[in-house]
Design a protein around this motif. Structure first.
Motif, PDB file in Angstrom:
ATOM      1  N   SER A 126     -31.065 -47.200 -49.727  1.00  0.00           N
ATOM      2  CA  SER A 126     -32.099 -46.720 -50.661  1.00  0.00           C
ATOM      3  C   SER A 126     -31.534 -45.681 -51.623  1.00  0.00           C
ATOM      4  CB  SER A 126     -33.299 -46.152 -49.898  1.00  0.00           C
ATOM      5  OG  SER A 126     -32.906 -45.052 -49.102  1.00  0.00           O
ATOM      6  N   GLY A 127     -30.622 -44.853 -51.148  1.00  0.00           N
ATOM      7  CA  GLY A 127     -29.970 -43.869 -52.014  1.00  0.00           C
ATOM      8  C   GLY A 127     -29.029 -44.533 -53.003  1.00  0.00           C
ATOM      9  N   ALA A 128     -28.291 -45.539 -52.540  1.00  0.00           N
ATOM     10  CA  ALA A 128     -27.387 -46.281 -53.422  1.00  0.00           C
ATOM     11  C   ALA A 128     -28.183 -47.004 -54.500  1.00  0.00           C
ATOM     12  CB  ALA A 128     -26.539 -47.260 -52.617  1.00  0.00           C
ATOM     13  N   GLN A 129     -29.333 -47.557 -54.128  1.00  0.00           N
ATOM     14  CA  GLN A 129     -30.177 -48.243 -55.109  1.00  0.00           C
ATOM     15  C   GLN A 129     -30.719 -47.262 -56.146  1.00  0.00           C
ATOM     16  OE1 GLN A 129     -32.732 -50.050 -52.169  1.00  0.00           O
ATOM     17  NE2 GLN A 129     -31.768 -52.055 -52.438  1.00  0.00           N
ATOM     18  N   ALA A 130     -31.132 -46.085 -55.692  1.00  0.00           N
ATOM     19  CA  ALA A 130     -31.614 -45.058 -56.626  1.00  0.00           C
ATOM     20  C   ALA A 130     -30.485 -44.621 -57.561  1.00  0.00           C
ATOM     21  CB  ALA A 130     -32.177 -43.858 -55.860  1.00  0.00           C
ATOM     22  N   LEU A 131     -29.283 -44.487 -57.022  1.00  0.00           N
ATOM     23  CA  LEU A 131     -28.133 -44.109 -57.835  1.00  0.00           C
ATOM     24  C   LEU A 131     -27.818 -45.199 -58.857  1.00  0.00           C
ATOM     25  CD1 LEU A 131     -25.836 -42.169 -58.499  1.00  0.00           C
ATOM     26  CD2 LEU A 131     -24.515 -43.241 -56.657  1.00  0.00           C
ATOM     27  N   ALA A 132     -27.845 -46.453 -58.426  1.00  0.00           N
ATOM     28  CA  ALA A 132     -27.569 -47.565 -59.338  1.00  0.00           C
ATOM     29  C   ALA A 132     -28.580 -47.580 -60.484  1.00  0.00           C
ATOM     30  CB  ALA A 132     -27.593 -48.889 -58.583  1.00  0.00           C
ATOM     31  N   GLU A 133     -29.836 -47.373 -60.163  1.00  0.00           N
ATOM     32  CA  GLU A 133     -30.879 -47.363 -61.186  1.00  0.00           C
ATOM     33  C   GLU A 133     -30.687 -46.192 -62.157  1.00  0.00           C
ATOM     34  OE1 GLU A 133     -35.555 -46.351 -61.142  1.00  0.00           O
ATOM     35  OE2 GLU A 133     -34.968 -47.997 -59.818  1.00  0.00           O
ATOM     36  N   ALA A 134     -30.435 -45.007 -61.616  1.00  0.00           N
ATOM     37  CA  ALA A 134     -30.272 -43.813 -62.456  1.00  0.00           C
ATOM     38  C   ALA A 134     -29.030 -43.923 -63.336  1.00  0.00           C
ATOM     39  CB  ALA A 134     -30.213 -42.560 -61.587  1.00  0.00           C
ATOM     40  N   MET A 135     -27.931 -44.403 -62.778  1.00  0.00           N
ATOM     41  CA  MET A 135     -26.709 -44.542 -63.568  1.00  0.00           C
ATOM     42  C   MET A 135     -26.840 -45.684 -64.568  1.00  0.00           C
ATOM     43  SD  MET A 135     -24.703 -42.057 -62.930  1.00  0.00           S
ATOM     44  CE  MET A 135     -23.141 -42.591 -63.620  1.00  0.00           C
ATOM     45  N   GLY A 136     -27.567 -46.734 -64.204  1.00  0.00           N
ATOM     46  CA  GLY A 136     -27.827 -47.814 -65.154  1.00  0.00           C
ATOM     47  C   GLY A 136     -28.538 -47.305 -66.390  1.00  0.00           C
ATOM     48  N   ALA A 137     -29.484 -46.406 -66.190  1.00  0.00           N
ATOM     49  CA  ALA A 137     -30.212 -45.812 -67.309  1.00  0.00           C
ATOM     50  C   ALA A 137     -29.295 -44.934 -68.169  1.00  0.00           C
ATOM     51  CB  ALA A 137     -31.401 -44.991 -66.791  1.00  0.00           C
ATOM     52  N   GLN A 138     -28.209 -44.445 -67.592  1.00  0.00           N
ATOM     53  CA  GLN A 138     -27.251 -43.595 -68.310  1.00  0.00           C
ATOM     54  C   GLN A 138     -26.165 -44.407 -69.013  1.00  0.00           C
ATOM     55  OE1 GLN A 138     -26.845 -40.011 -68.301  1.00  0.00           O
ATOM     56  NE2 GLN A 138     -28.936 -39.980 -67.536  1.00  0.00           N
ATOM     57  N   PHE A 139     -26.067 -45.708 -68.700  1.00  0.00           N
ATOM     58  CA  PHE A 139     -24.859 -46.441 -69.079  1.00  0.00           C
ATOM     59  C   PHE A 139     -24.621 -46.530 -70.581  1.00  0.00           C
ATOM     60  CE2 PHE A 139     -21.645 -49.659 -69.435  1.00  0.00           C
ATOM     61  CZ  PHE A 139     -20.737 -49.189 -68.504  1.00  0.00           C
ATOM     62  N   ASP A 140     -25.660 -46.671 -71.392  1.00  0.00           N
ATOM     63  CA  ASP A 140     -25.447 -46.714 -72.843  1.00  0.00           C
ATOM     64  C   ASP A 140     -24.807 -45.419 -73.325  1.00  0.00           C
ATOM     65  OD1 ASP A 140     -26.443 -49.285 -73.044  1.00  0.00           O
ATOM     66  OD2 ASP A 140     -28.421 -48.661 -73.759  1.00  0.00           O
ATOM     67  N   GLN A 141     -25.286 -44.296 -72.832  1.00  0.00           N
ATOM     68  CA  GLN A 141     -24.706 -43.005 -73.217  1.00  0.00           C
ATOM     69  C   GLN A 141     -23.274 -42.882 -72.692  1.00  0.00           C
ATOM     70  OE1 GLN A 141     -27.075 -39.548 -72.228  1.00  0.00           O
ATOM     71  NE2 GLN A 141     -25.451 -38.131 -72.784  1.00  0.00           N
ATOM     72  N   ILE A 142     -23.042 -43.329 -71.453  1.00  0.00           N
ATOM     73  CA  ILE A 142     -21.693 -43.283 -70.866  1.00  0.00           C
ATOM     74  C   ILE A 142     -20.724 -44.106 -71.711  1.00  0.00           C
ATOM     75  CG2 ILE A 142     -20.328 -44.093 -68.885  1.00  0.00           C
ATOM     76  CD1 ILE A 142     -22.773 -43.232 -67.127  1.00  0.00           C
ATOM     77  N   ALA A 143     -21.132 -45.328 -72.063  1.00  0.00           N
ATOM     78  CA  ALA A 143     -20.271 -46.204 -72.863  1.00  0.00           C
ATOM     79  C   ALA A 143     -19.984 -45.588 -74.230  1.00  0.00           C
ATOM     80  CB  ALA A 143     -20.915 -47.576 -73.001  1.00  0.00           C
ATOM     81  N   ALA A 144     -20.994 -44.995 -74.853  1.00  0.00           N
ATOM     82  CA  ALA A 144     -20.809 -44.367 -76.165  1.00  0.00           C
ATOM     83  C   ALA A 144     -19.853 -43.180 -76.070  1.00  0.00           C
ATOM     84  CB  ALA A 144     -22.156 -43.925 -76.729  1.00  0.00           C
ATOM     85  N   GLU A 145     -20.000 -42.364 -75.031  1.00  0.00           N
ATOM     86  CA  GLU A 145     -19.104 -41.219 -74.851  1.00  0.00           C
ATOM     87  C   GLU A 145     -17.672 -41.679 -74.642  1.00  0.00           C
ATOM     88  OE1 GLU A 145     -20.485 -38.726 -71.660  1.00  0.00           O
ATOM     89  OE2 GLU A 145     -22.392 -38.310 -72.648  1.00  0.00           O
ATOM     90  N   ALA A 146     -17.486 -42.725 -73.848  1.00  0.00           N
ATOM     91  CA  ALA A 146     -16.131 -43.245 -73.593  1.00  0.00           C
ATOM     92  C   ALA A 146     -15.529 -43.817 -74.860  1.00  0.00           C
ATOM     93  CB  ALA A 146     -16.182 -44.296 -72.500  1.00  0.00           C
ATOM     94  N   GLU A 147     -16.335 -44.536 -75.640  1.00  0.00           N
ATOM     95  CA  GLU A 147     -15.842 -45.126 -76.904  1.00  0.00           C
ATOM     96  C   GLU A 147     -15.441 -44.016 -77.874  1.00  0.00           C
ATOM     97  OE1 GLU A 147     -14.491 -47.941 -79.369  1.00  0.00           O
ATOM     98  OE2 GLU A 147     -15.290 -48.331 -77.361  1.00  0.00           O
ATOM     99  N   THR A 148     -16.237 -42.968 -77.973  1.00  0.00           N
ATOM    100  CA  THR A 148     -15.920 -41.846 -78.841  1.00  0.00           C
ATOM    101  C   THR A 148     -14.606 -41.187 -78.413  1.00  0.00           C
ATOM    102  OG1 THR A 148     -18.250 -41.448 -79.330  1.00  0.00           O
ATOM    103  CG2 THR A 148     -16.731 -39.597 -79.697  1.00  0.00           C
ATOM    104  N   ALA A 149     -14.460 -40.997 -77.098  1.00  0.00           N
ATOM    105  CA  ALA A 149     -13.223 -40.382 -76.579  1.00  0.00           C
ATOM    106  C   ALA A 149     -12.020 -41.284 -76.827  1.00  0.00           C
ATOM    107  CB  ALA A 149     -13.363 -40.090 -75.092  1.00  0.00           C
ATOM    108  N   ASN A 150     -12.182 -42.577 -76.647  1.00  0.00           N
ATOM    109  CA  ASN A 150     -11.065 -43.500 -76.905  1.00  0.00           C
ATOM    110  C   ASN A 150     -10.674 -43.489 -78.362  1.00  0.00           C
ATOM    111  OD1 ASN A 150     -10.350 -44.489 -74.359  1.00  0.00           O
ATOM    112  ND2 ASN A 150     -11.988 -46.016 -74.396  1.00  0.00           N
ATOM    113  N   GLY A 151     -11.658 -43.416 -79.259  1.00  0.00           N
ATOM    114  CA  GLY A 151     -11.384 -43.359 -80.694  1.00  0.00           C
ATOM    115  C   GLY A 151     -10.639 -42.101 -81.084  1.00  0.00           C
TER     116      GLY A 151
END
Length: 135
Positions: free
Chosen positions: A107-132
């Motif tokens: 149940s904790g892993a599922q909550a983490l997956a859901e919460a991090m999934g909601a963060q993923f667009d921001q995570i991907a954008a931050e990583a792309e900015t850093a790579n650039g």
């Protein structure tokens, strides 16, 4: 790994990033495929800082050679208790080159997956900015 633990406990994302090797591989507890590279790993760790509540390390286990550590933690994610472990390997330069996280219960892993999934667009954008910025 005392330095990483202190950086996490201080919620110091820059200090956490500074301890990562450029070729670090992050293995998530909720994603099948590992994430290679400092930019994405740093972005994921910043996302984790946003979703974990009441985060605290409760135990640290280190090998005799000082290259491998296990940091046991407890936290809450969206009201669900999570217990987990950060498995960290240090390269010859003293940087983290392998970072694997495991969590329980389901149940904790599922909550983490859901919460991090909601963060993923921001995570991907931050990583792309850093790579650039690194090109």
């Amino acid at each position: 790994m005392r330095q990483f633990r202190e950086a996490v406990e201080a919620r110091d994302a820059q200090a956490m990033q500074d301890l990562l090797a450029d070729d670090v591989v992050f293995t998530s507890p909720v994603a099948f495929k590992p994430y290679p590279g400092k930019a994405i790993t740093s972005a994921i760790l910043r996302g984790v800082l946003r979703v974990f509540e009441d985060f605290r390390y409760v135990r640290e286990i280190n090998d005799a050679g000082g290259r491998d550590s296990a940091l046991v933690f407890e936290a809450t994610v969206n009201g669900k208790a999570v217990t987990g472990c950060d498995f960290i390997h240090i390269n010859d330069d003293g940087k983290i080159d392998d970072f694997m996280v495991m969590v329980r219960p389901l149940s904790g892993a599922q909550a983490l997956a859901e919460a991090m999934g909601a963060q993923f667009d921001q995570i991907a954008a931050e990583a792309e900015t850093a790579n650039g910025a690194n090109e």
